[in-house]
Design a protein around this motif. Sequence first.
Motif, PDB file in Angstrom:
ATOM      1  N   HIS A 138       0.892  -1.253   0.055  1.00 15.69           N
ATOM      2  CA  HIS A 138      -0.048   0.050   0.102  1.00 15.69           C
ATOM      3  C   HIS A 138       0.866   1.189  -0.117  1.00 15.69           C
ATOM      4  O   HIS A 138       0.650   2.107  -0.962  1.00 15.69           O
ATOM      5  CB  HIS A 138      -1.131   0.031   0.983  1.00 15.69           C
ATOM      6  N   ILE A 139       1.757   1.305   0.747  1.00 11.58           N
ATOM      7  CA  ILE A 139       2.712   2.555   1.079  1.00 11.58           C
ATOM      8  C   ILE A 139       3.669   2.689  -0.083  1.00 11.58           C
ATOM      9  O   ILE A 139       3.757   3.662  -0.751  1.00 11.58           O
ATOM     10  CB  ILE A 139       3.555   2.679   2.481  1.00 11.58           C
ATOM     11  N   ALA A 140       4.098   1.623  -0.449  1.00 11.31           N
ATOM     12  CA  ALA A 140       5.110   1.600  -1.695  1.00 11.31           C
ATOM     13  C   ALA A 140       4.449   1.913  -3.063  1.00 11.31           C
ATOM     14  O   ALA A 140       4.998   3.095  -3.618  1.00 11.31           O
ATOM     15  CB  ALA A 140       5.524   0.300  -2.014  1.00 11.31           C
ATOM     16  N   GLY A 182      10.350  -2.371  -3.398  1.00  8.61           N
ATOM     17  CA  GLY A 182       9.836  -3.795  -3.328  1.00  8.61           C
ATOM     18  C   GLY A 182       9.403  -3.939  -2.066  1.00  8.61           C
ATOM     19  O   GLY A 182       9.533  -3.210  -1.069  1.00  8.61           O
ATOM     20  N   THR A 183       8.493  -5.044  -1.943  1.00  9.60           N
ATOM     21  CA  THR A 183       7.824  -5.266  -0.495  1.00  9.60           C
ATOM     22  C   THR A 183       7.671  -6.580  -0.181  1.00  9.60           C
ATOM     23  O   THR A 183       7.832  -7.512  -1.184  1.00  9.60           O
ATOM     24  CB  THR A 183       6.395  -4.710  -0.673  1.00  9.60           C
ATOM     25  N   ALA A 217       8.166  -5.590   5.050  1.00 12.29           N
ATOM     26  CA  ALA A 217       9.188  -4.641   5.056  1.00 12.29           C
ATOM     27  C   ALA A 217       9.199  -4.037   3.497  1.00 12.29           C
ATOM     28  O   ALA A 217       8.603  -4.577   2.337  1.00 12.29           O
ATOM     29  CB  ALA A 217      10.477  -5.505   4.774  1.00 12.29           C
ATOM     30  N   ILE A 218       9.658  -2.677   3.235  1.00 12.49           N
ATOM     31  CA  ILE A 218       9.676  -1.942   2.184  1.00 12.49           C
ATOM     32  C   ILE A 218      11.225  -1.681   1.793  1.00 12.49           C
ATOM     33  O   ILE A 218      11.864  -1.349   2.822  1.00 12.49           O
ATOM     34  CB  ILE A 218       8.856  -0.538   2.260  1.00 12.49           C
ATOM     35  N   VAL A 219      11.682  -2.014   0.519  1.00  8.37           N
ATOM     36  CA  VAL A 219      13.026  -1.574   0.382  1.00  8.37           C
ATOM     37  C   VAL A 219      13.169  -0.866  -1.018  1.00  8.37           C
ATOM     38  O   VAL A 219      12.367  -0.712  -1.769  1.00  8.37           O
ATOM     39  CB  VAL A 219      13.745  -3.104  -0.045  1.00  8.37           C
TER      40      VAL A 219
END
Length: 380
Positions: free
Chosen positions: A79-81, A208-209, A225-227
């Motif tokens: 969602h945030i990415a 990436g998630t 995690a978001i990267v």
Amino acid sequence: MKNINNTIDFVRDIYKTDKFIPLHEPRFRGNEKKYVLDTIDSTFVSSVGAYVDKFEVMMQDITTASKAIAVVNGTASLHIAMQLAGVGYGDEVITQALTFVATANAIAYIGAKPVFVDVDLDTMGLSPKAVEEFLEEFGEIRDNHCYNKKTGKKIAACVPMHTFGFPIHLDELMIVCNKWKIPVVEDAAESLGSYYKGKHTGSFGLLGTFSFNGNKTVTCGGGGAIVTNDLEIGTRAKFITTTAKRPHAYEFYHEELGYNYRMPNLNAALACGQLEQLDVLLASKRQIAQEYIEFFKGENIKFREEMNDTQANYWLMCVELEDRAERDAFLKSTNEAGVMTRPIWQLMYRLPMYQDCQRDAQVNAEFLEDRIVNIPSSAR
């Protein structure tokens, strides 16, 4: 097709049990309990604590991303990415219909709409060729953005999903999306420990998630995690997932609409203990995959293997049956025998909330929907 009873016996031999065999269960054999107890003793069990920071550093090291942000679950990370990639209300997002519902749901949370494009038969993930064909027919570039000529809406992102940990054809997809000015957000929820041409999944797109749900290769009960390799985007991701609170010793001032998507330190402690075991878990699963490959060799039932130039994590291992009737017979017999198997997901456009979404012919996705079954995949 190999006798189903022989398959059941073989799975029982792999896991050395005559009891119920789940599809995928966690293995806690390292410092997991030690770290969780340490967190309890510290009293920092919520969203602030040393293990959250440690988890983020470990994810940066594993993926070689410049920045990793711990969040509460994989859906929240996606969602945030997408929001950080520029997806807004009324936009469209190209993705695959052959996926877990969270992929489409995260798009809908923003008020955007999924556009379903077919997958490749070899990877079971989003097809670069299908994306290119869709854009050649419906795409146009205006004001340095891609728009859908049929709907007039901006195509704000492309979200491929690495199905069961098998990397998609990332180089080809990146070329297509760069040509059409569409940012890529990788749904790598299932692919921790998977590599494409030596580079970790999740590190190719703008973001990436990942997911650390209870059934994943590495779990902390929940967690995501978001990267990203864009430090500015990474800093902003951390800010808006921690309620957009301005740093201060005691004042509470929130500069914009933020999200309480923080990973609790308790979960992060468990995740750190699990991440320390990642190589061991992957090696065990790879050995099991090799045993499945040998067992099914020469049969009409096909065990799905990693593609050339990739290293799959074999998160959920799967077989391809001859048709839906064979699939259903396999599912019925194995589950009745206490060996858990599951069909691949129903395609997203079969669900009521996504029935009106634009899509292409979905020839490959429907072929796989009729034939793919997940089989027990836990590390030993």
